[in-house]
Write a protein that holds these residues in place. Structure first.
Motif, PDB file in Angstrom:
ATOM      1  N   GLY A  57       0.610  -1.353   0.095  1.00  0.00           N
ATOM      2  CA  GLY A  57       0.028   0.132  -0.525  1.00  0.00           C
ATOM      3  C   GLY A  57       0.704   1.450  -0.311  1.00  0.00           C
ATOM      4  N   VAL A  58       2.347   1.534   0.040  1.00  0.00           N
ATOM      5  CA  VAL A  58       3.329   2.153  -0.179  1.00  0.00           C
ATOM      6  C   VAL A  58       2.924   2.835  -1.567  1.00  0.00           C
ATOM      7  CG1 VAL A  58       5.335   2.987   0.473  1.00  0.00           C
ATOM      8  CG2 VAL A  58       4.368   1.643   1.304  1.00  0.00           C
ATOM      9  N   PRO A  59       2.449   4.124  -1.934  1.00  0.00           N
ATOM     10  CA  PRO A  59       2.733   4.344  -3.585  1.00  0.00           C
ATOM     11  C   PRO A  59       3.885   3.738  -3.808  1.00  0.00           C
ATOM     12  CG  PRO A  59       1.683   5.928  -2.304  1.00  0.00           C
ATOM     13  CD  PRO A  59       2.141   5.224  -1.202  1.00  0.00           C
ATOM     14  N   ALA A  60       5.291   4.175  -3.587  1.00  0.00           N
ATOM     15  CA  ALA A  60       6.449   4.349  -4.404  1.00  0.00           C
ATOM     16  C   ALA A  60       6.951   2.871  -4.028  1.00  0.00           C
ATOM     17  CB  ALA A  60       7.662   4.197  -3.434  1.00  0.00           C
ATOM     18  N   ALA A  61       5.784   2.030  -3.933  1.00  0.00           N
ATOM     19  CA  ALA A  61       5.865  -0.093  -3.903  1.00  0.00           C
ATOM     20  C   ALA A  61       5.478   0.075  -5.542  1.00  0.00           C
ATOM     21  CB  ALA A  61       6.247  -0.416  -3.277  1.00  0.00           C
ATOM     22  N   VAL A  62       5.146   1.116  -5.618  1.00  0.00           N
ATOM     23  CA  VAL A  62       3.985   0.291  -7.474  1.00  0.00           C
ATOM     24  C   VAL A  62       5.025   0.598  -8.583  1.00  0.00           C
ATOM     25  CG1 VAL A  62       1.719   1.040  -9.072  1.00  0.00           C
ATOM     26  CG2 VAL A  62       1.886   1.455  -6.667  1.00  0.00           C
ATOM     27  N   SER A  63       5.809   1.528  -8.069  1.00  0.00           N
ATOM     28  CA  SER A  63       6.815   1.519  -9.919  1.00  0.00           C
ATOM     29  C   SER A  63       7.934   0.261  -9.801  1.00  0.00           C
ATOM     30  CB  SER A  63       7.550   2.773  -9.435  1.00  0.00           C
ATOM     31  OG  SER A  63       6.350   3.832  -9.402  1.00  0.00           O
ATOM     32  N   PRO A  64       8.357   0.004  -8.774  1.00  0.00           N
ATOM     33  CA  PRO A  64       9.325  -1.266  -8.906  1.00  0.00           C
ATOM     34  C   PRO A  64       8.029  -2.570  -9.300  1.00  0.00           C
ATOM     35  CG  PRO A  64       9.824  -0.317  -6.586  1.00  0.00           C
ATOM     36  CD  PRO A  64       8.356   0.433  -6.634  1.00  0.00           C
ATOM     37  N   ALA A  65       7.135  -2.936  -8.835  1.00  0.00           N
ATOM     38  CA  ALA A  65       6.357  -3.368  -9.196  1.00  0.00           C
ATOM     39  C   ALA A  65       6.399  -3.937 -10.298  1.00  0.00           C
ATOM     40  CB  ALA A  65       5.439  -3.617  -8.443  1.00  0.00           C
ATOM     41  N   LEU A  66       6.061  -2.526 -11.386  1.00  0.00           N
ATOM     42  CA  LEU A  66       5.623  -2.637 -12.630  1.00  0.00           C
ATOM     43  C   LEU A  66       7.378  -3.249 -13.329  1.00  0.00           C
ATOM     44  CD1 LEU A  66       3.476   0.480 -12.913  1.00  0.00           C
ATOM     45  CD2 LEU A  66       3.078  -2.329 -13.054  1.00  0.00           C
ATOM     46  N   VAL A  67       8.185  -2.864 -12.531  1.00  0.00           N
ATOM     47  CA  VAL A  67       9.412  -3.594 -12.994  1.00  0.00           C
ATOM     48  C   VAL A  67       9.339  -4.742 -12.854  1.00  0.00           C
ATOM     49  CG1 VAL A  67      11.708  -2.851 -12.826  1.00  0.00           C
ATOM     50  CG2 VAL A  67      10.777  -1.280 -12.807  1.00  0.00           C
ATOM     51  N   GLY A  68       9.256  -5.072 -11.820  1.00  0.00           N
ATOM     52  CA  GLY A  68       9.640  -6.780 -11.928  1.00  0.00           C
ATOM     53  C   GLY A  68       8.738  -8.338 -12.339  1.00  0.00           C
ATOM     54  N   ALA A  69       7.423  -7.091 -13.649  1.00  0.00           N
ATOM     55  CA  ALA A  69       6.530  -8.262 -13.798  1.00  0.00           C
ATOM     56  C   ALA A  69       7.432  -8.700 -15.158  1.00  0.00           C
ATOM     57  CB  ALA A  69       4.991  -7.304 -13.927  1.00  0.00           C
ATOM     58  N   ARG A  70       7.115  -9.614 -15.163  1.00  0.00           N
ATOM     59  CA  ARG A  70       7.092  -9.935 -17.182  1.00  0.00           C
ATOM     60  C   ARG A  70       6.049  -9.016 -18.229  1.00  0.00           C
ATOM     61  NH1 ARG A  70       3.766 -12.616 -19.557  1.00  0.00           N
ATOM     62  NH2 ARG A  70       2.400 -14.583 -18.456  1.00  0.00           N
ATOM     63  N   ARG A  71       7.261  -9.247 -19.440  1.00  0.00           N
ATOM     64  CA  ARG A  71       5.895  -9.170 -20.625  1.00  0.00           C
ATOM     65  C   ARG A  71       5.352  -9.948 -20.357  1.00  0.00           C
ATOM     66  NH1 ARG A  71       9.407  -5.807 -24.550  1.00  0.00           N
ATOM     67  NH2 ARG A  71      11.361  -5.787 -23.666  1.00  0.00           N
ATOM     68  N   GLY A  72       3.956  -9.050 -20.179  1.00  0.00           N
ATOM     69  CA  GLY A  72       2.226  -8.829 -20.643  1.00  0.00           C
ATOM     70  C   GLY A  72       1.911 -10.078 -18.956  1.00  0.00           C
ATOM     71  N   GLY A  73       2.768  -9.613 -18.341  1.00  0.00           N
ATOM     72  CA  GLY A  73       2.253  -9.621 -17.367  1.00  0.00           C
ATOM     73  C   GLY A  73       1.491  -9.650 -16.300  1.00  0.00           C
ATOM     74  N   VAL A  74       1.183  -9.616 -14.840  1.00  0.00           N
ATOM     75  CA  VAL A  74      -0.106  -8.941 -14.270  1.00  0.00           C
ATOM     76  C   VAL A  74      -0.079  -8.087 -13.005  1.00  0.00           C
ATOM     77  CG1 VAL A  74      -2.694 -10.048 -13.252  1.00  0.00           C
ATOM     78  CG2 VAL A  74      -2.052 -10.840 -15.020  1.00  0.00           C
ATOM     79  N   VAL A  75      -0.189  -7.302 -12.680  1.00  0.00           N
ATOM     80  CA  VAL A  75       0.087  -6.647 -11.445  1.00  0.00           C
ATOM     81  C   VAL A  75      -0.911  -6.519 -11.067  1.00  0.00           C
ATOM     82  CG1 VAL A  75       1.286  -4.282 -10.187  1.00  0.00           C
ATOM     83  CG2 VAL A  75       2.263  -5.433 -12.535  1.00  0.00           C
ATOM     84  N   VAL A  76      -1.229  -6.933  -9.276  1.00  0.00           N
ATOM     85  CA  VAL A  76      -2.528  -6.708  -8.721  1.00  0.00           C
ATOM     86  C   VAL A  76      -2.118  -5.723  -7.751  1.00  0.00           C
ATOM     87  CG1 VAL A  76      -4.026  -7.944  -7.479  1.00  0.00           C
ATOM     88  CG2 VAL A  76      -3.611  -8.764  -9.260  1.00  0.00           C
ATOM     89  N   GLN A  77      -2.766  -4.521  -7.008  1.00  0.00           N
ATOM     90  CA  GLN A  77      -3.058  -3.744  -6.402  1.00  0.00           C
ATOM     91  C   GLN A  77      -3.614  -4.538  -4.986  1.00  0.00           C
ATOM     92  OE1 GLN A  77      -0.661  -1.508  -6.188  1.00  0.00           O
ATOM     93  NE2 GLN A  77      -1.431  -1.104  -3.417  1.00  0.00           N
ATOM     94  N   VAL A  78      -3.061  -4.926  -4.407  1.00  0.00           N
ATOM     95  CA  VAL A  78      -3.821  -5.577  -3.121  1.00  0.00           C
ATOM     96  C   VAL A  78      -3.666  -4.966  -1.791  1.00  0.00           C
ATOM     97  CG1 VAL A  78      -3.968  -7.979  -1.282  1.00  0.00           C
ATOM     98  CG2 VAL A  78      -3.840  -7.758  -3.835  1.00  0.00           C
ATOM     99  N   GLY A  79      -2.545  -4.053  -1.594  1.00  0.00           N
ATOM    100  CA  GLY A  79      -2.796  -3.441  -0.374  1.00  0.00           C
ATOM    101  C   GLY A  79      -3.562  -1.763  -0.268  1.00  0.00           C
ATOM    102  N   MET A  80      -4.398  -0.966   0.425  1.00  0.00           N
ATOM    103  CA  MET A  80      -5.199   0.253  -0.012  1.00  0.00           C
ATOM    104  C   MET A  80      -4.130   0.992   0.379  1.00  0.00           C
ATOM    105  SD  MET A  80      -8.437  -0.725  -0.028  1.00  0.00           S
ATOM    106  CE  MET A  80      -9.151   1.176   0.390  1.00  0.00           C
ATOM    107  N   VAL A  81      -3.920   1.581  -1.065  1.00  0.00           N
ATOM    108  CA  VAL A  81      -3.061   2.933  -1.446  1.00  0.00           C
ATOM    109  C   VAL A  81      -3.836   4.102  -0.587  1.00  0.00           C
ATOM    110  CG1 VAL A  81      -1.623   2.016  -2.970  1.00  0.00           C
ATOM    111  CG2 VAL A  81      -3.747   3.904  -3.278  1.00  0.00           C
ATOM    112  N   PRO A  82      -2.530   5.537  -0.452  1.00  0.00           N
ATOM    113  CA  PRO A  82      -4.046   6.837  -0.253  1.00  0.00           C
ATOM    114  C   PRO A  82      -4.376   7.607  -0.764  1.00  0.00           C
ATOM    115  CG  PRO A  82      -0.999   7.007   0.822  1.00  0.00           C
ATOM    116  CD  PRO A  82      -1.736   5.825  -0.169  1.00  0.00           C
TER     117      PRO A  82
END
Length: 340
Positions: A235-260
């Motif tokens: 739920g930390v906004p600064a963690a969203v960008s690294p999460a996108l980097v970690g995903a492979r091409r065509g991958g899925v990213v799910v935001q589970v933690g509540m963000v501000p």
């Protein structure tokens, strides 16, 4: 009866309040355990959870377990061990007929989103509708059963992600929801589960659950493009960008933690260049039934619980839960003498 009541920012009290009497269709439960959730912490520390402000005394808590005290219909015997689905659902809407948790007009235990507020379960007794009660299988202790609601949140995040069988999964953030998401991903057949956090304590807890690897953010890099599915649980906004980097091409990213509920910068370039699917996950529908079965089958999930406090030390319990360096899931014991 004794209840934990939040009156506003930094104002949490243990009070005597009237014991409620069940109306038609209701069951009275004697609560044994209540888990401290992130929303409970926001109500206590900030007087609000996002846009939902504490405007009247609020009993927090939606992660509960206990026993039946009184069922006027006679369907559930006194002493029956149970947990609770904390939601009542609103009005069906076109396009989301099969997603009751998104219907407008619903309510959730321990929430200031409604007026009057929907009181939660951190009290000795709690009234709920009969259809909210979930009878526990034999052998599932009440202490572990208090994890059913947050585990259902984790399972719903995986439902939103799709089938993770044989997939590489990254769990961003190893707080209680992140830990339970990692456990759920392992249970649903992920080939590899890697957990991240900025602190070593949460990573130790993740390793104890059996994840295949950990990454300490700030000291190590998240492998770029390595994961089929990424579940962002901090739920930390600064963690969203690294999460996108970690995903492979065509991958899925799910935001589970509540963000501000405010604008924060996010680098969306990987979303475009890798054609990622960024999905939101909100609470859950009926995954609590799967969660109960999983808790019965996998006792080790209870290791997510690091602290247990009696109700008269509720302030200490909330303060401990706020310190993620030392705590995983914190429970408040509301009925001393209940079977564990």
């Amino acid at each position: 009866m004794k209840a934990i009541v939040i009156h506003g920012k930094d104002d949490l009290r243990v009070e005597e309040v009237p014991t409620p009497e069940p109306a038609e269709g209701q069951v009275r439960l004697r609560i044994a355990y209540g888990g401290v959730c992130g929303s409970d912490l926001h109500y206590w520390a900030e007087g609000a959870n996002g846009e939902y402000v504490v405007r009247e005394p609020l009993v927090p808590g939606h992660e509960v377990s206990g026993t039946v005290d009184l069922d006027p219909a006679g369907e559930l015997a006194p002493g029956t061990p149970v947990t609770v689905h904390p939601a009542t659902f609103g009005t069906p809407q076109p396009g989301i007929e099969d997603r009751r948790h998104l219907w407008p007009g619903g309510a959730y235990l321990g929430s200031a989103s409604t007026r009057p507020h929907t009181q939660g379960g951190m009290s000795e007794y709690l009234l709920v509708r009969r259809d909210m009660v979930r009878v526990l299988p034999a052998g599932l202790p009440l202490r572990r059963a208090a994890l059913a609601e947050p585990l259902a949140v984790a399972l719903h995040g995986l439902t939103v992600a799709g089938d993770v069988t044989g997939r590489r999964v990254l769990v961003s953030g190893s707080g209680p929801i992140g830990l339970l998401t990692a456990a759920a991903a392992l249970a649903r057949g992920a080939a590899e589960v890697v957990a991240t956090d900025v602190l070593e304590g949460p990573l130790e807890r993740a390793r104890a659950l059996g994840v295949h690897g950990t990454v300490r953010v700030g000291a190590e890099q998240i492998p770029s493009g390595a994961f089929d599915v990424v579940l962002e649980c901090s739920g930390v906004p600064a963690a969203v960008s690294p999460a996108l980097v970690g995903a492979r091409r065509g991958g899925v990213v799910v935001q589970v933690g509540m963000v501000p509920d405010e604008a924060r910068p996010v680098n969306l370039a990987p979303l475009v260049s890798k054609e990622l699917q960024l999905r939101g996950s909100f609470r859950f529908d009926d995954e609590i039934d799967e969660a109960i079965g999983l808790l019965a089958d996998r006792p080790g999930i209870e290791d997510v619980v690091t602290h247990e406090f009696p109700a008269d030390r509720a302030v200490e319990a909330f303060a401990t839960a706020r310190d993620s360096a030392v705590s995983g899931k914190v429970l408040v014991s509301l009925a001393p003498g209940e079977p564990r």
